[in-house]
Design a protein around this motif. Structure first.
Motif, PDB file in Angstrom:
ATOM      1  N   UNK A  20       0.907  -1.170   0.016  1.00 20.20           N
ATOM      2  CA  UNK A  20       0.065   0.113   0.002  1.00 20.20           C
ATOM      3  C   UNK A  20       0.611   1.290   0.027  1.00 20.20           C
ATOM      4  N   UNK A  21       1.970   1.241   0.689  1.00 22.77           N
ATOM      5  CA  UNK A  21       2.849   2.560   0.698  1.00 22.77           C
ATOM      6  C   UNK A  21       3.634   2.612  -0.557  1.00 22.77           C
ATOM      7  N   UNK A  22       3.995   1.400  -1.209  1.00 21.70           N
ATOM      8  CA  UNK A  22       4.545   1.689  -2.493  1.00 21.70           C
ATOM      9  C   UNK A  22       3.549   2.209  -3.512  1.00 21.70           C
ATOM     10  N   UNK A  23       2.269   1.583  -3.525  1.00 22.55           N
ATOM     11  CA  UNK A  23       1.324   2.122  -4.499  1.00 22.55           C
ATOM     12  C   UNK A  23       0.941   3.515  -4.108  1.00 22.55           C
ATOM     13  N   UNK A  24       0.984   4.002  -2.988  1.00 23.84           N
ATOM     14  CA  UNK A  24       0.812   5.275  -2.457  1.00 23.84           C
ATOM     15  C   UNK A  24       1.987   6.095  -3.174  1.00 23.84           C
ATOM     16  N   UNK A  25       2.973   5.872  -3.099  1.00 26.09           N
ATOM     17  CA  UNK A  25       4.122   6.673  -3.508  1.00 26.09           C
ATOM     18  C   UNK A  25       4.043   6.794  -5.243  1.00 26.09           C
ATOM     19  N   UNK A  26       3.534   5.733  -5.826  1.00 30.26           N
ATOM     20  CA  UNK A  26       3.571   5.930  -7.488  1.00 30.26           C
ATOM     21  C   UNK A  26       2.534   6.785  -7.533  1.00 30.26           C
ATOM     22  N   UNK A  27       1.213   6.572  -6.879  1.00 30.89           N
ATOM     23  CA  UNK A  27       0.030   7.495  -7.193  1.00 30.89           C
ATOM     24  C   UNK A  27       0.567   9.025  -7.094  1.00 30.89           C
ATOM     25  N   UNK A  28       1.241   9.122  -5.983  1.00 38.61           N
ATOM     26  CA  UNK A  28       1.844  10.580  -5.703  1.00 38.61           C
ATOM     27  C   UNK A  28       2.605  11.144  -6.866  1.00 38.61           C
ATOM     28  N   UNK A  29       3.553  10.371  -7.104  1.00 33.91           N
ATOM     29  CA  UNK A  29       4.576  10.731  -8.234  1.00 33.91           C
ATOM     30  C   UNK A  29       3.690  10.676  -9.393  1.00 33.91           C
ATOM     31  N   UNK A  30       2.845   9.847  -9.816  1.00 31.74           N
ATOM     32  CA  UNK A  30       2.046  10.237 -11.111  1.00 31.74           C
ATOM     33  C   UNK A  30       1.376  11.234 -11.136  1.00 31.74           C
ATOM     34  N   UNK A  31       0.432  11.697  -9.967  1.00 32.85           N
ATOM     35  CA  UNK A  31      -0.165  12.925 -10.059  1.00 32.85           C
ATOM     36  C   UNK A  31       0.757  13.869 -10.257  1.00 32.85           C
ATOM     37  N   UNK A  32       1.953  14.291  -9.752  1.00 33.34           N
ATOM     38  CA  UNK A  32       3.017  15.291  -9.948  1.00 33.34           C
ATOM     39  C   UNK A  32       3.404  15.407 -11.070  1.00 33.34           C
ATOM     40  N   UNK A  33       3.456  14.316 -11.782  1.00 34.66           N
ATOM     41  CA  UNK A  33       4.209  14.299 -13.326  1.00 34.66           C
ATOM     42  C   UNK A  33       2.866  14.677 -14.310  1.00 34.66           C
TER      43      UNK A  33
END
Length: 148
Positions: A20-33
């Motif tokens: 869940x933490x890794x998925x959250x990190x990817x979602x945050x990165x994807x949102x920023x990008x």
């Protein structure tokens, strides 16, 4: 089984939360990008944790027991995806220094995983981050270190 089962459930639970933490990190990165006017000048690695699950072996209830459908676990196993390549230690759980140097294979992944740690730590207000990353180029595996 009474000693081992709680440990297996704990490890399976940790695997659930680190995913869940890794998925959250990817979602945050994807949102920023997604809000950038131009594409990034570098590649973002797409990693995942090894697939795992808890397997329990059950025995039927003892004769004379009220419920004939009740089963009691007598063994448990944490079943993990088979990894055939050699593991690299990307980030150790004792400090935040990267384990690989810029000229070593896997350094880009190490730097990316340090970035995910930072996102996790900041976005959870210091409550949680994955502190021990190891794996190969397409899989990462936490030890038991979910800091909180």
């Amino acid at each position: 089984i009474s000693d081992e089962l709680p440990k297996l459930f704990r490890e399976a639970n940790v695997l659930y939360w680190v995913r869940a933490l890794l998925t959250f990190s990817y979602e945050y990165i994807d949102h920023c990008v997604s809000n950038l006017p131009e594409p990034l000048p570098f590649h973002i690695p797409r990693l995942h944790f090894v697939e795992a699950g808890l397997a329990l072996l059950h025995d039927h209830a003892q004769p004379g027991h009220k419920s004939k459908s009740l089963t009691i676990p007598w063994a448990g196993f944490l079943v993990k995806e088979l990894i055939t390549d050699e593991f690299l230690k990307y980030i150790h759980n004792m400090d935040c220094n990267l384990m690989l140097d810029p000229y070593e294979v896997g350094y880009e992944i190490t730097a990316f995983l340090a970035c995910t740690q930072h996102i996790q730590y900041v976005k959870t207000s210091g409550l949680a981050f994955i502190s021990d990353y190891q794996g190969m180029h397409h899989h990462v595996s936490p030890m038991y270190d979910l800091v909180g």
